[in-house]
Design an enzyme around this catalytic site. Structure first.
Site, PDB file in Angstrom:
ATOM      1  N   HIS A  43       0.843  -1.200   0.000  1.00 45.15           N
ATOM      2  CA  HIS A  43       0.000   0.000   0.000  1.00 45.15           C
ATOM      3  C   HIS A  43       0.875   1.246   0.000  1.00 45.15           C
ATOM      4  O   HIS A  43       1.967   1.256   0.582  1.00 45.15           O
ATOM      5  CB  HIS A  43      -0.899   0.033   1.246  1.00 45.15           C
ATOM      6  CG  HIS A  43      -2.155  -0.755   1.115  1.00 45.15           C
ATOM      7  ND1 HIS A  43      -3.379  -0.176   0.877  1.00 45.15           N
ATOM      8  CD2 HIS A  43      -2.382  -2.075   1.181  1.00 45.15           C
ATOM      9  CE1 HIS A  43      -4.308  -1.113   0.811  1.00 45.15           C
ATOM     10  NE2 HIS A  43      -3.729  -2.282   0.988  1.00 45.15           N
ATOM     11  N   THR A  96       0.133  -7.304  -3.992  1.00 50.01           N
ATOM     12  CA  THR A  96       0.532  -6.198  -4.857  1.00 50.01           C
ATOM     13  C   THR A  96      -0.504  -6.023  -5.964  1.00 50.01           C
ATOM     14  O   THR A  96      -1.420  -6.839  -6.102  1.00 50.01           O
ATOM     15  CB  THR A  96       1.930  -6.441  -5.448  1.00 50.01           C
ATOM     16  OG1 THR A  96       2.405  -5.233  -6.062  1.00 50.01           O
ATOM     17  CG2 THR A  96       1.921  -7.564  -6.471  1.00 50.01           C
ATOM     18  N   GLU A 129      -6.402  -1.219  -5.600  1.00 48.27           N
ATOM     19  CA  GLU A 129      -7.426  -0.323  -5.070  1.00 48.27           C
ATOM     20  C   GLU A 129      -7.199   1.090  -5.607  1.00 48.27           C
ATOM     21  O   GLU A 129      -6.079   1.482  -5.908  1.00 48.27           O
ATOM     22  CB  GLU A 129      -7.393  -0.285  -3.534  1.00 48.27           C
ATOM     23  CG  GLU A 129      -7.595  -1.615  -2.849  1.00 48.27           C
ATOM     24  CD  GLU A 129      -6.269  -2.342  -2.607  1.00 48.27           C
ATOM     25  OE1 GLU A 129      -5.196  -1.781  -2.925  1.00 48.27           O
ATOM     26  OE2 GLU A 129      -6.317  -3.484  -2.119  1.00 48.27           O
ATOM     27  N   ASN A 132      -4.407   3.467  -3.975  1.00 47.97           N
ATOM     28  CA  ASN A 132      -2.992   3.285  -4.264  1.00 47.97           C
ATOM     29  C   ASN A 132      -2.630   3.630  -5.700  1.00 47.97           C
ATOM     30  O   ASN A 132      -1.464   3.517  -6.079  1.00 47.97           O
ATOM     31  CB  ASN A 132      -2.592   1.833  -3.992  1.00 47.97           C
ATOM     32  CG  ASN A 132      -2.614   1.495  -2.528  1.00 47.97           C
ATOM     33  OD1 ASN A 132      -2.082   2.225  -1.708  1.00 47.97           O
ATOM     34  ND2 ASN A 132      -3.254   0.383  -2.188  1.00 47.97           N
TER      35      ASN A 132
END
Length: 381
Positions: A43, A96, A129, A132
């Site tokens: 993150h 990741t 997401e 990020n």
């Protein structure tokens, strides 16, 4: 896999006092609990908003004052690899994404870790997401499309045997690309895919060595998703039973039911429910504060939420939603709940202990001993 196994997910955050304090603590907890693997998330921004991550609401803010001070996962895993030689635990990135990092770079990092750890690397990977990617200038319009192309690229590079390869792709075209990092004794890192929607489940069936979903999934949804993955694997000419059924759980535990109830009512535990989807909120008869179509953690931008807004959201969150989103209870109760998931196909649980989401720092730290109990008992499932 004949016996149930566990992994421990470190928070990957910068603490006070010494930079590696939390990483060393996670190493000790994993060893004490008999965990099979140790994981670090990837993150740039945490899912928990900073605006309520203060000593006023959570004791852990005394130890980790900056909730968005996230470590680079590959460097953290390299540190753990150097400190983890005797324990021989597997090391995973959990997970990741394929937005910020070119898949060739991810393929290189995972293959390097696999070599340096003697074949113990796990590449946990998913579409990512919004938090990020979008704030850092990464196009967020087609995350699943990018993911599918990235997985094809990683597999192609790993299988290329150092020969130049070319591939047309709208996202990651290859033009006489050379990937010559060798496998470890003929093996590449296992790929554990965080898949939830129908298209992602199909992709997992094509490429995954393990399925690793996270938030907002129920046991009955899990068994149905596993069936979809195995069907996709069979359609792709793969052995469907070779895909390991895994899952990530966030753990809220305490020594007694009263302690667990108190933890579930804490401000930070209740604000964490904004990561649940609108569908999950609706199951409890409440509309999600971010709208009836909000997809959950994948589209959250927590840095935009101030303290008054979050407190108003916390008031709307039913206690039952906290229990729905997390694995909640005393150690015995949590083991019983995970046993139900085992009955729906799960054989591997990666655990993130968020029991420090309470006002008392001492109670939060004491929950680590309870986590060790949980991991030990799960080995007997």
């Amino acid at each position: 896999m004949k016996r149930f196994r566990t992994g421990l997910l470190d928070a990957g955050l910068h603490p006070r006092f010494t930079p590696d304090m939390l990483l060393r603590s996670s190493q000790m907890l994993a060893a004490a609990g008999g965990a099979d693997s140790l994981w670090v998330p990837d993150h740039l921004i945490s899912l928990q908003p900073q605006s309520v991550w203060t000593p006023k609401y959570v004791g852990a803010a005394h130890l980790v004052p900056r909730i968005h001070a996230c470590y680079d996962p590959w460097l953290a895993l390299g540190y753990l690899a150097a400190k983890n030689g005797l324990a021989r635990k597997r090391l995973g990135i959990g997970v990741t994404d394929t937005g910020r990092r070119n898949p060739a770079v991810t393929a290189q990092a995972a293959a390097t870790l696999h070599l340096l750890t003697g074949g113990r690397a796990i590449l946990g990977i998913g579409p990512g997401e919004r938090l990020n990617n979008e704030p850092f200038g990464v196009d967020w319009r087609t995350p699943v499309g990018r993911f599918e192309e990235a997985m094809a690229t990683i597999r192609l590079l790993w299988d290329s045997d150092g020969k130049p390869v070319s591939r047309e792709s709208p996202y990651f075209p290859l033009h006489n690309a050379v990937f010559d990092v060798p496998p470890h004794r003929g093996t590449r890192p296992e790929v554990w895919i965080a898949a939830h929607g129908p298209r992602m489940l199909r992709i997992a069936g094509q490429y995954a060595d393990a399925w690793l979903p996270g938030l907002s999934i129920q046991p009955e949804d899990y068994s149905a998703g596993l069936d979809q993955i195995r069907t996709a694997a069979s359609d792709a000419g793969r052995d469907p039973m070779a895909i390991l059924p895994a899952v990530t759980f966030t753990i809220l535990t305490g020594p007694t039911r009263d302690a667990v109830d108190e933890l579930c009512e804490s401000v930070v535990a209740r604000t964490l429910t904004i990561n649940a989807s609108a569908k999950m909120w609706a199951r409890h008869g409440v509309e999600h504060p971010l709208g009836p179509t909000f997809s959950g953690a994948q589209d959250l931008l927590p840095q935009k939420l101030d303290e008054p807004t979050l407190l108003s959201y916390a008031e709307k969150a039913p206690s039952a939603l906290v229990r729905d989103l997390n694995m909640v209870g005393t150690p015995s109760e949590i083991v019983e709940q995970i046993a139900e998931w085992r009955d729906h196909g799960v054989r591997y649980a990666v655990l993130l202990n968020v029991s420090y989401f309470q006002h008392s720092l001492s109670k939060g730290m004491a929950a680590n001993a309870l986590l060790v109990q949980i991991m030990r008992r799960l080995r007997r499932l």
